[in-house]
Design an enzyme around this catalytic site. Sequence first.
Site, PDB file in Angstrom:
ATOM      1  N   HIS A 183      -3.384 -10.031   2.788  1.00 52.10           N
ATOM      2  CA  HIS A 183      -4.801 -10.050   3.112  1.00 52.10           C
ATOM      3  C   HIS A 183      -5.112 -11.259   3.986  1.00 52.10           C
ATOM      4  CE1 HIS A 183      -5.625  -7.303  -0.441  1.00 52.10           C
ATOM      5  NE2 HIS A 183      -6.290  -6.750   0.538  1.00 52.10           N
ATOM      6  N   HIS A 187      -2.698   3.441  -5.875  1.00 48.30           N
ATOM      7  CA  HIS A 187      -3.194   2.118  -5.520  1.00 48.30           C
ATOM      8  C   HIS A 187      -3.226   1.179  -6.726  1.00 48.30           C
ATOM      9  CE1 HIS A 187      -4.739  -0.286  -2.326  1.00 48.30           C
ATOM     10  NE2 HIS A 187      -5.872  -0.568  -2.931  1.00 48.30           N
ATOM     11  N   TYR A 207      -9.038  -7.904  -5.934  1.00 50.55           N
ATOM     12  CA  TYR A 207      -7.853  -7.300  -6.539  1.00 50.55           C
ATOM     13  C   TYR A 207      -7.461  -7.977  -7.847  1.00 50.55           C
ATOM     14  CZ  TYR A 207      -6.559  -4.306  -2.595  1.00 50.55           C
ATOM     15  OH  TYR A 207      -6.526  -3.327  -1.651  1.00 50.55           O
ATOM     16  N   ARG A 254      -0.548  -1.604  -6.816  1.00 57.27           N
ATOM     17  CA  ARG A 254      -0.840  -2.805  -6.021  1.00 57.27           C
ATOM     18  C   ARG A 254      -1.819  -3.714  -6.764  1.00 57.27           C
ATOM     19  NH1 ARG A 254      -1.024  -4.843  -0.689  1.00 57.27           N
ATOM     20  NH2 ARG A 254      -3.062  -5.450   0.120  1.00 57.27           N
ATOM     21  N   LYS A 280       0.970  -4.077  19.834  1.00 56.83           N
ATOM     22  CA  LYS A 280       1.496  -5.173  20.632  1.00 56.83           C
ATOM     23  C   LYS A 280       0.994  -5.033  22.067  1.00 56.83           C
ATOM     24  CE  LYS A 280       5.768  -5.792  18.012  1.00 56.83           C
ATOM     25  NZ  LYS A 280       7.255  -5.758  18.070  1.00 56.83           N
ATOM     26  N   ARG A 282       0.850  -1.180   0.000  1.00 55.97           N
ATOM     27  CA  ARG A 282       0.000   0.000   0.000  1.00 55.97           C
ATOM     28  C   ARG A 282       0.893   1.239   0.000  1.00 55.97           C
ATOM     29  NH1 ARG A 282      -1.973  -3.735   3.630  1.00 55.97           N
ATOM     30  NH2 ARG A 282      -4.077  -4.533   3.188  1.00 55.97           N
TER      31      ARG A 282
END
Length: 328
Positions: A297, A271, A306, A274, A181, A152
């Site tokens: 993903h 985008h 996509y 990608r 985390k 991205r």
Amino acid sequence: MAELVALPTGGTAGKTLTVATAADAFLGSLCNPNTVRNYGIGIGKTVERLGEAKPLASVTDEEIGEALELLWGSAAVNTWNARRASVSSWLAWCRERGYDAPIVPAWTKRLAVPDSETPVRSRMEIDRLIARREVGLREKTLYRMLYETAGRAEEILGVNVENLDFVGRRCRVKAKGARAKTRRRGQAREDVVLETVYWDAGTARLLPRLLKGRARGPVFLTHRRPGPGKVVSARDVCPHTGFARLSYGQARALLDAHTALGGPGTGWDLHEMRHSALTHLGEGGASLLMLMAKSRHKKTENVRRYFHPSPEAIAELTSLLGPGDRFR
């Protein structure tokens, strides 16, 4: 982040709790500032529609549905789903704490996300763009890295030189929706779980030329120092040059300027690199699991959106169904 507002206690609290108080309490309970901002849009407008001083217990399911429909009934599918989800989470949170709260009615259901309409550019188009003389080295490197990593744009623009593994041709990025985390006892930490992206020879050739020996700071920089009135984080400033990190908006404007044929705003979007990369990998025979690993993903339906094979790829695939040579 919204200030935490304590809900009133007592068995009859649900009868006097106002819509605004319940909304403030819910938003104040969220830890992630991005979630607060995104949820705040849907919840805030819904509260205004219902009436801030209205008792939450007096709001009906139908009123919630009507508010959603009036506010976002004609919006894009992703916008509708996001606003609906924020209101649903808010009301569920209130009910879990013992307060009278409506539910999002079934007739305002979540909509199926349509296939992406983002164009897929051919390998030749991408190679020609990067080879053009008027495209600077910074943009050449960015476009090639976006394509080869299938990352991205925000992730790649956020990379620092010290994050790069030149030998392994990889780096760690802060992914979209990165989880914070947690410590053993559950206390939140500021750092987040990072993910790895990989590039190939094209990026490997361009990166050293772009960096020119820089060892720290943002990989992709503007060509000037931040103005005196602009507050920039130390992480977003190169310690060698004093230049600031290239922003998404600046990178998008550069790509549009390089590719627009019908005037400003008609060019490519970042985008698309990608999308194109994942489609080309799929056309090349990459399995669904490998595409998920490359794109990072978690759901197969997102990867499917996509993947837009070209007519030529479909025609080549169809040729496998034809009669063998012995029949020709």
